[in-house]
Design a protein around this motif. Structure first.
Motif, PDB file in Angstrom:
ATOM      1  N   ILE A 455      -8.355  22.468  -4.672  1.00 51.21           N
ATOM      2  CA  ILE A 455      -9.120  21.355  -5.262  1.00 51.21           C
ATOM      3  C   ILE A 455     -10.611  21.659  -5.207  1.00 51.21           C
ATOM      4  CG2 ILE A 455      -9.765  18.927  -4.902  1.00 51.21           C
ATOM      5  CD1 ILE A 455      -6.791  18.484  -4.048  1.00 51.21           C
ATOM      6  N   ASP A 456     -11.066  22.221  -4.084  1.00 56.19           N
ATOM      7  CA  ASP A 456     -12.476  22.590  -3.954  1.00 56.19           C
ATOM      8  C   ASP A 456     -12.833  23.695  -4.938  1.00 56.19           C
ATOM      9  OD1 ASP A 456     -15.009  22.330  -2.783  1.00 56.19           O
ATOM     10  OD2 ASP A 456     -14.635  23.988  -1.411  1.00 56.19           O
ATOM     11  N   LEU A 464     -12.811  19.860 -13.330  1.00 58.00           N
ATOM     12  CA  LEU A 464     -12.574  18.639 -12.567  1.00 58.00           C
ATOM     13  C   LEU A 464     -11.283  17.936 -12.947  1.00 58.00           C
ATOM     14  CD1 LEU A 464     -16.201  17.225 -12.444  1.00 58.00           C
ATOM     15  CD2 LEU A 464     -14.897  18.145 -10.554  1.00 58.00           C
ATOM     16  N   SER A 465     -10.899  17.992 -14.223  1.00 59.27           N
ATOM     17  CA  SER A 465      -9.654  17.329 -14.641  1.00 59.27           C
ATOM     18  C   SER A 465      -8.463  17.970 -13.949  1.00 59.27           C
ATOM     19  CB  SER A 465      -9.498  17.395 -16.164  1.00 59.27           C
ATOM     20  OG  SER A 465      -9.475  18.743 -16.597  1.00 59.27           O
ATOM     21  N   GLU A 466      -8.475  19.311 -13.829  1.00 58.23           N
ATOM     22  CA  GLU A 466      -7.382  20.012 -13.139  1.00 58.23           C
ATOM     23  C   GLU A 466      -7.398  19.688 -11.641  1.00 58.23           C
ATOM     24  OE1 GLU A 466      -6.813  24.223 -14.287  1.00 58.23           O
ATOM     25  OE2 GLU A 466      -8.387  23.816 -15.769  1.00 58.23           O
ATOM     26  N   ALA A 467      -8.590  19.573 -11.084  1.00 54.22           N
ATOM     27  CA  ALA A 467      -8.709  19.245  -9.662  1.00 54.22           C
ATOM     28  C   ALA A 467      -8.118  17.865  -9.380  1.00 54.22           C
ATOM     29  CB  ALA A 467     -10.174  19.305  -9.226  1.00 54.22           C
ATOM     30  N   SER A 485     -15.225  16.940  -0.617  1.00 58.20           N
ATOM     31  CA  SER A 485     -15.514  18.153  -1.404  1.00 58.20           C
ATOM     32  C   SER A 485     -15.447  17.844  -2.896  1.00 58.20           C
ATOM     33  CB  SER A 485     -14.534  19.270  -1.050  1.00 58.20           C
ATOM     34  OG  SER A 485     -13.225  18.973  -1.511  1.00 58.20           O
ATOM     35  N   LEU A 486     -14.507  16.961  -3.269  1.00 55.89           N
ATOM     36  CA  LEU A 486     -14.387  16.587  -4.675  1.00 55.89           C
ATOM     37  C   LEU A 486     -15.578  15.742  -5.122  1.00 55.89           C
ATOM     38  CD1 LEU A 486     -12.447  17.108  -6.944  1.00 55.89           C
ATOM     39  CD2 LEU A 486     -11.137  15.101  -6.268  1.00 55.89           C
ATOM     40  N   ASN A 595     -21.567  23.739 -16.262  1.00 50.83           N
ATOM     41  CA  ASN A 595     -20.377  24.116 -17.030  1.00 50.83           C
ATOM     42  C   ASN A 595     -19.237  23.218 -16.563  1.00 50.83           C
ATOM     43  OD1 ASN A 595     -18.417  25.376 -18.493  1.00 50.83           O
ATOM     44  ND2 ASN A 595     -18.188  27.120 -17.096  1.00 50.83           N
ATOM     45  N   ILE A 596     -18.873  22.235 -17.360  1.00 50.25           N
ATOM     46  CA  ILE A 596     -17.932  21.210 -16.897  1.00 50.25           C
ATOM     47  C   ILE A 596     -16.814  21.001 -17.899  1.00 50.25           C
ATOM     48  CG2 ILE A 596     -19.374  19.360 -17.835  1.00 50.25           C
ATOM     49  CD1 ILE A 596     -18.423  17.633 -15.514  1.00 50.25           C
TER      50      ILE A 596
END
Length: 598
Positions: A455-456, A464-467, A485-486, A595-596
């Motif tokens: 997740i980190d 972030l969507s995958e996390a 961390s998220l 980059n998101i």
């Protein structure tokens, strides 16, 4: 007249008499060369099938780690009796082969030999799980062996070693016993303490008709491990007599609770110190970051001319590794070289690799790792973790591949290091591949640490969507570390909506922590949402309490320096902030485009 010469006593010793003496003590022989000579004489005298000699020979061979020869001796007996079977079972247990011991037990049953109480006493020592203890318990019930108090006592002890599940069954055995002695109570109290049932243990302790030192030390250990040092010290003062174990337990309790001053007072007043108490005290100083005190006490321990062993070295090195005390670790390394003539075993070498790796001295860590003659899995894990935590991701993964080529099978600890290597080096695709290979290739179910790394990794990489998808599908409730961390990743990539979702979950876990609102307000500020900034700040002020600030530390010239946010207590804080401001000005000149992927 010539006087006759005086008669002298014969100087020879009867070989037969000497042989008989050797046979009487055969089961105690630990010299392999001597044992082989006796073995040859036994065969020459046709005594290898003697029911008195054969068990002694099996026992001696097991002491010398010669189990193949021990089994050979056993197999030559046409009709082995229960005593010989018990001897072979005990031999396998002594050589850490419990499965073989149970195989002999099954063979014994198939041969029609009825086990006795000693058989079950030995097997209970070999039990490695609850199902094995239950199996032996069934046999004990069937044979009604409760008249021998050693058997139910051993059952309680074996059940208690199986953790929380076993303690309940141990209590059932305890409750049905018609006769109990101090060992019965001690075994039950120790089991309850290990399972964390301190109140039940204390109640049983109070009910004991008589107590010995083991009873007092068991309940004292329970209070110390639970961190209830006030109750532990009260118990310590009430003890009718104290031994080294009592002193060591209470000193260790204070040291682990962070009260090294009280631990040192007790240490200084201890009537007789041993190597364990010295190790506890030095490790306590090291864990607190008190490098000067730890080094001073280590010098005193060496001056006391104690025989330092591997356990001492490993304990102090582990404490040095966790606190980053490189100077103490180096000092211990020097002692190891003196004691072992520049050679040390795998256990100590692994501790050195771990210590130097965690303290950032990777060249030394790598050198010691390569010098280990018999590497085990811990050797590889320590080196992989050392490389990973200092950003050498590619080298860590190369070492992982080399480990597999040399025939070592990775475990869950290995994969924590591998995923950390990917995380610290930003290798997102590699991390995903390794994560899913855990179950598919090695049948290792990912634990919360592995999910945390992934997740980190995904969050830092802007995915972030995958996390969040992984967060919602993992079979564990997310903890504060993962959510924090998220939240940090959301701040890094200015993901406001996702940050609010994470923050709501953090509030449920830690409702009195105001720090999360500070981070959320910074995310709002980065997007220019000043109304939300004000709202987050207001909620932060209304929060009941605030957690202590995080701290960074560094060791320099045998001094341990610790810093908190906006700290001005350090004597060189002005120069430190000048350097930080200079770095900030330099960073402002570097363009950053997030980059998101949402």
């Amino acid at each position: 007249m010539q006087l006759p010469a005086p008669i002298r006593a014969p100087t020879f010793v009867s070989r037969r008499r000497l042989f008989e003496q050797k046979l009487a003590d055969l089961h105690k022989c630990t010299n392999l060369n001597e044992l082989k000579q006796l073995h040859a004489l036994i065969y020459k005298s046709n005594l290898h099938k003697d029911p008195f000699v054969a068990p002694k020979l099996v026992s001696a061979l097991s002491l010398c780690r010669q189990m193949a020869l021990a089994v050979n001796v056993f197999d030559q007996i046409e009709n082995p009796n229960v005593y010989l079977y018990n001897t072979l079972i005990k031999a396998y247990i002594r050589n850490s082969e419990p499965s073989k011991a149970f195989e002999v037990f099954c063979e014994m049953r198939w041969s029609g030999i009825c086990p006795d109480n000693y058989t079950y006493l030995y097997l209970l020592k070999a039990c490695t799980g609850l199902k094995f203890v239950r199996m032996i318990h069934a046999h004990v019930e069937k044979c009604n062996l409760y008249s021998d108090l050693f058997v139910p006592n051993s059952l309680i002890d074996a059940y208690a070693k199986c953790g929380l599940g076993g303690v309940g069954e141990a209590k059932m055995v305890f409750d049905v016993m018609g006769e109990r002695d101090v060992v019965t109570y001690n075994s039950m109290i120790s089991g309850l303490v290990k399972a964390g049932k301190l109140k039940d243990a204390k109640k049983l302790f109070d009910e004991m008709p008589e107590r010995d030192r083991v009873s007092w030390n068991a309940i004292l250990d329970g209070y110390a491990k639970a961190g209830e040092m006030k109750a532990a010290f009260e118990m310590f003062e009430k003890m009718p007599s104290r031994d080294v174990v009592s002193w060591s337990t209470v000193i260790s309790g204070y040291a682990k609770a962070g009260d090294v001053e009280m631990a040192k007072v007790l240490f200084d007043n201890m009537p007789v110190k041993n190597l364990i108490t010295w190790t506890i005290m030095i490790s306590g100083y090291a864990e607190k970051g008190l490098v000067k005190e730890a080094l001073r006490l280590y010098s005193q321990m060496e001056a006391a001319k104690l025989d330092l062993d591997d356990g001492t070295f490993v304990s102090i090195l582990s404490a040095s590794a966790e606190s980053g005390l490189l100077s103490l670790g180096k000092r211990v390394h020097q002692s190891i070289m003196k004691c072992s003539n520049n050679k040390c075993g795998t256990l100590v070498s692994n501790a050195l690799v771990d210590m130097y790796g965690k303290c950032g001295s990777l060249n030394r860590s790598w050198s010691i790792f390569n010098a280990i003659e018999r590497k085990d899995l811990y050797s590889w894990n320590a080196m992989i973790h050392g490389l990973a935590m200092h950003g050498h991701g590619q080298k860590a993964l190369q070492l992982f591949d080399r480990m597999k080529r040399e025939g070592f099978v990775p475990d869950k600890v290995t994969f924590v290091g591998v995923l950390s290597a990917c995380n610290h080096s930003g290798m997102v695709e590699e991390g995903i591949s390794y994560f899913y290979s855990m179950e598919s290739d090695y049948r290792i179910s990912p634990e919360i640490e592995h999910y945390g790394c992934m997740i980190d990794l995904l969050g830092r990489g802007g995915r972030l969507s995958e996390a969040f998808r992984l967060l919602h599908t993992m079979p564990f409730e997310p903890n504060v570390v993962i959510l924090s961390s998220l939240l940090g990743a959301c701040r890094m990539h200015n993901a406001v909506q996702l940050a609010e979702e994470v923050n709501d979950q953090l509030i449920k876990l830690e409702p009195t922590d105001a720090g999360k609102f500070s981070m959320l307000s910074n995310i709002y500020a980065a997007t220019g949402d000043w109304g939300s900034v004000a709202s987050a700040r207001l909620r932060m002020k209304k929060t009941a309490s605030k957690r202590p600030s995080g701290a960074s530390s560094i060791e320099l010239n045998h001094e341990f320096h610790e810093f908190t946010v906006m700290d001005t207590t350090h004597p060189k804080s002005d120069r430190i902030y000048q350097t930080i401001n200079g770095l900030n000005e330099h960073l402002k000149k570097i363009a950053y485009v997030p980059n998101i992927c949402i």
